[in-house]
Design a protein around this motif. Structure first.
Motif, PDB file in Angstrom:
ATOM      1  N   VAL A 315       0.868  -1.179   0.000  1.00  0.00           N
ATOM      2  CA  VAL A 315       0.000   0.000   0.000  1.00  0.00           C
ATOM      3  C   VAL A 315       0.903   1.227   0.000  1.00  0.00           C
ATOM      4  O   VAL A 315       2.095   1.132   0.314  1.00  0.00           O
ATOM      5  CB  VAL A 315      -0.930   0.022   1.242  1.00  0.00           C
ATOM      6  CG1 VAL A 315      -1.870  -1.174   1.237  1.00  0.00           C
ATOM      7  CG2 VAL A 315      -0.117   0.084   2.531  1.00  0.00           C
ATOM      8  N   PRO A 316       0.387   2.415  -0.353  1.00  0.00           N
ATOM      9  CA  PRO A 316       1.218   3.625  -0.258  1.00  0.00           C
ATOM     10  C   PRO A 316       1.729   3.825   1.168  1.00  0.00           C
ATOM     11  O   PRO A 316       1.003   3.571   2.137  1.00  0.00           O
ATOM     12  CB  PRO A 316       0.243   4.741  -0.661  1.00  0.00           C
ATOM     13  CG  PRO A 316      -0.768   4.056  -1.519  1.00  0.00           C
ATOM     14  CD  PRO A 316      -0.932   2.688  -0.935  1.00  0.00           C
ATOM     15  N   GLY A 317       2.961   4.268   1.291  1.00  0.00           N
ATOM     16  CA  GLY A 317       3.560   4.437   2.611  1.00  0.00           C
ATOM     17  C   GLY A 317       2.741   5.325   3.530  1.00  0.00           C
ATOM     18  O   GLY A 317       2.636   5.072   4.735  1.00  0.00           O
ATOM     19  N   ALA A 318       2.129   6.364   2.954  1.00  0.00           N
ATOM     20  CA  ALA A 318       1.339   7.287   3.768  1.00  0.00           C
ATOM     21  C   ALA A 318       0.068   6.646   4.315  1.00  0.00           C
ATOM     22  O   ALA A 318      -0.523   7.147   5.276  1.00  0.00           O
ATOM     23  CB  ALA A 318       0.972   8.517   2.942  1.00  0.00           C
ATOM     24  N   GLU A 319      -0.346   5.508   3.715  1.00  0.00           N
ATOM     25  CA  GLU A 319      -1.578   4.833   4.134  1.00  0.00           C
ATOM     26  C   GLU A 319      -1.306   3.601   5.002  1.00  0.00           C
ATOM     27  O   GLU A 319      -2.226   2.869   5.355  1.00  0.00           O
ATOM     28  CB  GLU A 319      -2.385   4.402   2.898  1.00  0.00           C
ATOM     29  CG  GLU A 319      -2.754   5.527   1.963  1.00  0.00           C
ATOM     30  CD  GLU A 319      -3.839   6.432   2.525  1.00  0.00           C
ATOM     31  OE1 GLU A 319      -4.269   6.209   3.676  1.00  0.00           O
ATOM     32  OE2 GLU A 319      -4.263   7.366   1.816  1.00  0.00           O
ATOM     33  N   PHE A 320      -0.039   3.393   5.364  1.00  0.00           N
ATOM     34  CA  PHE A 320       0.347   2.173   6.071  1.00  0.00           C
ATOM     35  C   PHE A 320      -0.407   2.013   7.393  1.00  0.00           C
ATOM     36  O   PHE A 320      -1.036   0.977   7.657  1.00  0.00           O
ATOM     37  CB  PHE A 320       1.859   2.196   6.310  1.00  0.00           C
ATOM     38  CG  PHE A 320       2.401   1.008   7.060  1.00  0.00           C
ATOM     39  CD1 PHE A 320       2.218  -0.283   6.588  1.00  0.00           C
ATOM     40  CD2 PHE A 320       3.117   1.186   8.236  1.00  0.00           C
ATOM     41  CE1 PHE A 320       2.733  -1.378   7.269  1.00  0.00           C
ATOM     42  CE2 PHE A 320       3.634   0.108   8.926  1.00  0.00           C
ATOM     43  CZ  PHE A 320       3.439  -1.180   8.442  1.00  0.00           C
ATOM     44  N   ASP A 321      -0.361   3.030   8.237  1.00  0.00           N
ATOM     45  CA  ASP A 321      -1.001   2.931   9.551  1.00  0.00           C
ATOM     46  C   ASP A 321      -2.516   2.784   9.424  1.00  0.00           C
ATOM     47  O   ASP A 321      -3.142   2.013  10.160  1.00  0.00           O
ATOM     48  CB  ASP A 321      -0.664   4.166  10.397  1.00  0.00           C
ATOM     49  CG  ASP A 321       0.799   4.192  10.808  1.00  0.00           C
ATOM     50  OD1 ASP A 321       1.405   3.110  10.904  1.00  0.00           O
ATOM     51  OD2 ASP A 321       1.339   5.301  11.025  1.00  0.00           O
ATOM     52  N   ARG A 322      -3.117   3.508   8.478  1.00  0.00           N
ATOM     53  CA  ARG A 322      -4.560   3.429   8.302  1.00  0.00           C
ATOM     54  C   ARG A 322      -4.969   2.044   7.790  1.00  0.00           C
ATOM     55  O   ARG A 322      -5.979   1.480   8.230  1.00  0.00           O
ATOM     56  CB  ARG A 322      -5.026   4.517   7.326  1.00  0.00           C
ATOM     57  CG  ARG A 322      -6.517   4.796   7.383  1.00  0.00           C
ATOM     58  CD  ARG A 322      -6.820   6.180   6.831  1.00  0.00           C
ATOM     59  NE  ARG A 322      -6.554   6.300   5.407  1.00  0.00           N
ATOM     60  CZ  ARG A 322      -7.488   6.142   4.474  1.00  0.00           C
ATOM     61  NH1 ARG A 322      -8.736   5.872   4.810  1.00  0.00           N
ATOM     62  NH2 ARG A 322      -7.184   6.289   3.208  1.00  0.00           N
ATOM     63  N   ALA A 342       6.069  -3.728   6.997  1.00  0.00           N
ATOM     64  CA  ALA A 342       7.396  -3.171   6.739  1.00  0.00           C
ATOM     65  C   ALA A 342       7.232  -1.870   5.963  1.00  0.00           C
ATOM     66  O   ALA A 342       6.964  -1.887   4.754  1.00  0.00           O
ATOM     67  CB  ALA A 342       8.251  -4.162   5.953  1.00  0.00           C
ATOM     68  N   PRO A 343       7.365  -0.721   6.637  1.00  0.00           N
ATOM     69  CA  PRO A 343       7.226   0.555   5.939  1.00  0.00           C
ATOM     70  C   PRO A 343       8.493   1.007   5.213  1.00  0.00           C
ATOM     71  O   PRO A 343       8.458   1.962   4.439  1.00  0.00           O
ATOM     72  CB  PRO A 343       6.890   1.527   7.063  1.00  0.00           C
ATOM     73  CG  PRO A 343       7.549   0.947   8.266  1.00  0.00           C
ATOM     74  CD  PRO A 343       7.508  -0.543   8.096  1.00  0.00           C
TER      75      PRO A 343
END
Length: 412
Positions: A315-322, A342-343
């Protein structure tokens, strides 16, 4: 008489002196006998300022009013360039998106173009006017509200206008003098390409190359708009040719690999021991899609007992936590035993229309990376590209290795 659309990005119009330089590029084409429409972005940094003002005004704001605010940046640039052209003795007129009109759907902040009516601009050509168009914006026909096309939307405005005007070509002026085999900041021996096919440019743009917006390449390909990428910082009297983005049939020599792209905005998620049964994939990916989280590489490995499977995707890195939060919330429904993430990964891609007629292209890359001690976490392929997910720490080494492997380094 030739008809031309010229687009200038934010760094090209960052201040009035640079706008005067843009005017000299425009005048060169007018003096050569062309009918010219110019599409301009907001001055460098202005859109970010306007976005920040919206956020300062309200944490949650109305998308239509947001568009009304951020669309103003391009209006300033268009007016200033028209003023400069008139001061230099050339007829010019600025156009807002709704005046053309360029109509879109109602997705404020990320609208898609429905239609462009070039009749009024053509009438201006008959009067000898240069049309200076505010990019990035349009209007929703039903609501009458201003819409914006998303970041990089001025590229799409320009190509769509070129298609509507049946222009001979669309020149995209930016801060680089063309499309390179890879990022020259990573590989100093990267080469500027004379020609790139629409398909290759589409892959490059979607896989990390920042030269053009993906949707602008899509529009160019659908309408077969020959598009040049050129530098606005060239001498207006003697500009370089740049890179032509065109139909594959217009390229005589087809490289096996044309370029190496990479994207650092990636994160890997692995779900361990998911029940291998119908509906599980939907339980994972539908909630992510509904949250507008784009999933890219997907790998599924069935365990020895054939009852469970491991599923890995990016997924896009900015969306990892979500994305993790959504999957953890759905854990009872999905039924996995562990979620690993793994970000710190990067996607490296090799692109080339020549891959259609050559075998073993990807295997050479796998061998070369293995010899450098670089582990490949995931692999995806298509007809003209393959992508690999690796640890971010090896980005530069991997890009340089592949660039040299496929003979893309500039000759000394």
């Amino acid at each position: 008489m030739a008809r031309l659309v010229m687009k200038f990005g934010g760094t090209s119009v960052a201040n009035v002196e640079r706008i005067r330089n843009v005017a000299r590029h425009v005048i060169r084409e007018v003096d050569a006998g062309a009918e010219v429409a110019v599409v301009v972005s907001a001055m460098s940094g202005k859109t970010n300022e306007l976005v920040a003002l919206c956020r300062e005004a309200a944490p949650v704001y109305d998308p239509a009013e947001y568009d009304a605010v951020v669309a103003s940046g391009e209006l300033v640039t268009a007016g200033l360039l028209a003023i400069v052209l008139k001061e230099m003795g050339y007829a010019a007129r600025s156009w807002q998106g709704w005046q053309i009109p360029l109509t879109t759907d109602e997705a404020h902040g990320a609208a898609r173009i429905a239609d462009v009516d070039g009749a009024k601009i053509v009438d201006g050509f008959k009067r000898g006017e240069v049309a200076v168009v505010a990019g990035f914006q349009g209007i929703h026909a039903d609501s009458g509200r201003v819409t914006t096309l998303g970041r990089g939307g001025s590229d799409t405005s320009a190509v769509a206008l070129a298609a509507a005007l049946k222009a001979d070509r669309c020149d995209i002026y930016t801060d680089v003098d063309g499309v390179y085999t890879t990022d020259p900041r990573v590989v100093p021996r990267a080469r500027r390409l004379d020609k790139v096919s629409f398909e290759e440019m589409l892959e490059m743009a979607s896989l990390g190359a920042k030269v053009l917006q993906v949707r602008s390449v899509e529009v160019a390909m659908v309408h077969n708009v020959k598009t040049y990428v050129r530098s606005s910082f060239d001498d207006p009297a003697e500009p370089k040719q740049g890179t032509l983005i065109c139909d594959e049939e217009d390229i005589v020599e087809k490289q096996v690999v044309t370029g190496i792209a990479f994207s650092r905005d990636e994160a890997q998620i692995t779900l361990r021991k998911v029940a291998d049964k119908p509906g599980v994939a939907a339980a994972i990916f539908v909630p992510l899609a509904e949250a507008n989280i784009n999933v890219d590489m997907i790998i599924q490995v069935v365990s020895d007992d054939a009852a469970t499977t491991d599923i890995t995707f990016t997924v896009p890195g900015a969306e990892f936590d979500r994305a993790k939060a959504i999957l953890e919330q759905r854990r009872p429904e999905i039924g996995y035993t562990a979620l690993q993430g793994a970000p710190d990964v990067v996607k490296i891609s090799a692109i080339g229309i020549g891959m259609r007629s050559h075998s073993g292209v990807a295997s050479r890359a796998f061998k070369a990376l293995a010899e450098k001690g670089i582990n490949i976490r995931a692999i995806t392929t298509s007809e003209i590209k393959f992508s690999m997910l690796i640890d971010e720490a090896y980005t530069e080494l991997a890009v340089r290795t592949l660039h040299a492997l496929y003979g893309l380094d500039a000759k000394a």
